[in-house]
Design a protein around this motif. Structure first.
Motif, mmCIF file in Angstrom:
data_model
loop_
_atom_site.group_PDB
_atom_site.id
_atom_site.type_symbol
_atom_site.label_atom_id
_atom_site.label_comp_id
_atom_site.label_asym_id
_atom_site.label_seq_id
_atom_site.Cartn_x
_atom_site.Cartn_y
_atom_site.Cartn_z
ATOM 1 N N GLY A 121 50.005 39.471 42.234
ATOM 2 C CA GLY A 121 49.534 39.264 43.601
ATOM 3 C C GLY A 121 50.396 38.383 44.480
ATOM 4 O O GLY A 121 50.116 38.250 45.673
ATOM 5 N N ASP A 139 52.266 45.439 40.136
ATOM 6 C CA ASP A 139 50.841 45.254 40.427
ATOM 7 C C ASP A 139 50.134 46.581 40.702
ATOM 8 O O ASP A 139 48.952 46.745 40.385
ATOM 9 N N ILE A 147 45.874 36.025 38.222
ATOM 10 C CA ILE A 147 46.269 35.412 39.493
ATOM 11 C C ILE A 147 46.425 33.898 39.351
ATOM 12 O O ILE A 147 45.618 33.242 38.690
ATOM 13 N N GLN A 150 45.003 31.565 45.383
ATOM 14 C CA GLN A 150 44.141 32.366 46.270
ATOM 15 C C GLN A 150 44.918 33.463 46.999
ATOM 16 O O GLN A 150 44.399 34.561 47.214
ATOM 17 N N ILE A 153 44.831 36.823 45.268
ATOM 18 C CA ILE A 153 43.584 37.575 45.439
ATOM 19 C C ILE A 153 43.586 38.267 46.802
ATOM 20 O O ILE A 153 43.264 39.457 46.914
ATOM 21 N N ASP A 154 43.959 37.530 47.842
ATOM 22 C CA ASP A 154 43.971 38.072 49.203
ATOM 23 C C ASP A 154 44.945 39.242 49.326
ATOM 24 O O ASP A 154 44.624 40.276 49.932
ATOM 25 N N ARG A 157 43.639 42.367 47.459
ATOM 26 C CA ARG A 157 42.521 42.958 48.194
ATOM 27 C C ARG A 157 43.054 43.766 49.388
ATOM 28 O O ARG A 157 42.606 44.881 49.643
ATOM 29 N N ALA A 163 38.668 45.170 42.641
ATOM 30 C CA ALA A 163 38.387 43.773 42.289
ATOM 31 C C ALA A 163 38.210 43.577 40.792
ATOM 32 O O ALA A 163 38.521 42.503 40.261
ATOM 33 N N VAL A 166 41.191 42.234 38.828
ATOM 34 C CA VAL A 166 41.779 40.963 39.270
ATOM 35 C C VAL A 166 41.034 39.781 38.652
ATOM 36 O O VAL A 166 39.806 39.702 38.721
ATOM 37 N N PHE A 168 41.257 35.510 38.507
ATOM 38 C CA PHE A 168 41.850 34.243 38.956
ATOM 39 C C PHE A 168 41.780 33.259 37.788
ATOM 40 O O PHE A 168 40.708 32.779 37.441
#
Length: 366
Positions: A121, A139, A147, A150, A153-154, A157, A163, A166, A168
């Motif tokens: 990510g 990816d 991840i 943050q 993740i963004d 997405r 989701a 993924v 974190f």
């Protein structure tokens, strides 16, 4: 039994795979094997890391060596396919963004082997960087995306990644740093180089945009010359940078700079000891941005973008778009006069990321 093949190619991969392999070995249901593609084939850039990180001898060494991006990727795919066919793994785990990361991912996916991408990510927004393309393509086909921050993740997405792929988990690079911090303090590198805490600046430079032109190399020399009246500069020099300096006739000039400590590439423990004792790090590296953020050491990064924005948003990292000696000198003087940016350690950068990854893979696949 869950059989995992862990891929290491270039130097930064070793610090990421070492804690993962260690965590996997704590699970009796996992069989963990290491495949070294040989993208970094110089002993100083490779062997020393296996020794210092206490990694076992790789189960496979592909001996790919150097060459163009196409050559390295193609040779890696050809050799890694043989390994997959022989081993029949349940999962291929890749880390980071080097050519080996993408090459081994493509081979695994085409043979219907699931892929886990650690450090997924991350995006710089600069598609001229080969690493950025490696990240995006890896990816897009991986089954498990682990991840570090943050922004990962963004980004995923935004790219439409489901989701449920993924996770974190934090930063495996910090796992190695936490594990070896005390051991690094025992290395004699400061004494050997005649250094004392906070009395020197560490520089690393290797990206083509900075070291492949006479203009860029000249700017690096000027930055060093401007800094040495205030602090010693320790410059573990990358083979690419050294060769380019020789090619443009600047090697003798850089060697003659008083106050510059020019060294060969350092081992992981030695470099960790240098970083945690430096006044500031001047770099164009990706991973160093993360390590300095954890160590809370000021970092100036010569990039106009970073795939690790949390190091700027929360950490000690500052981006400088170009090698302008005047701008660099101004920033360095601010830091050395006590006006350094203060940072905090990002969420889940706690030294336990590998354990979280191992548990997720056991839960999902074992």
């Amino acid at each position: 039994m869950l059989k995992i093949l862990n891929i290491v190619g270039a130097r930064p991969n070793f610090m990421k795979v070492a804690p993962l392999h260690r965590a996997f070995e704590q699970h009796p249901e996992i069989e963990s094997k290491i495949v070294h593609t040989g993208q970094h084939f110089d002993a100083k850039m490779s062997d020393v890391f296996f020794e210092q990180l206490q990694m076992p001898k790789p189960h496979y060494f592909l001996g790919v060596g150097g060459g163009s991006h196409t050559e390295v990727t193609a040779r890696t795919m050809i050799e890694f396919e043989k390994v997959i066919l022989a081993e029949q793994p349940d999962l291929v785990l890749v880390v980071g963004d080097v050519n080996a990361t993408l090459a081994c991912t493509l081979v695994a996916i085409k043979l219907h082997i699931p892929v886990a991408h650690v450090e997924a990510g991350l995006r710089s927004g600069d598609r001229k960087m080969p690493e950025e393309l490696n990240r995006i393509l890896t990816d897009s086909v991986s089954d498990f995306l682990f991840i570090t921050e943050q922004s990962g993740i963004d980004n995923l997405r935004h790219e439409g990644v489901p989701a449920e792929k993924v996770f974190f988990v934090g930063n495996v690079m910090i796992d190695s740093l936490v594990h070896y911090l005390e051991k690094a303090k025992q290395t004699p590198v400061l004494t050997e180089l005649g250094l004392a805490k906070d009395e020197f600046v560490v520089m690393t430079m290797h990206r083509p945009a900075n070291v492949d032109t006479a203009e860029g190399l000249g700017a690096i020399l000027t930055i060093i010359e401007n800094t040495v009246p205030h602090k010693k500069v320790v410059f573990p020099i990358h083979p690419r940078t050294a060769n380019n300096l020789k090619n443009v006739g600047l090697w003798e000039k850089i060697q003659a700079i008083e106050g510059l400590v020019l060294t060969e590439p350092q081992g992981y423990l030695e470099f960790l000891q240098l970083m945690q004792n430096a006044s500031v790090i001047v770099t164009d590296s990706g991973g160093i941005q993360e390590e300095t953020t954890f160590l809370k050491v000021p970092c100036l990064t010569f990039r106009d973008s970073t795939e690790r924005p949390v190091t700027v948003e929360l950490g000690t990292n500052q981006l400088l778009a170009d090698l302008n000696p005047q701008t660099v000198h101004q920033k360095l003087m601010e830091i050395l006069s006590g006006k350094a940016k203060q940072g905090i350690v990002p969420p889940l950068w706690d030294g336990k990321t590998s354990e979280r990854i191992a548990q997720i893979l056991v839960d999902k696949l074992a």
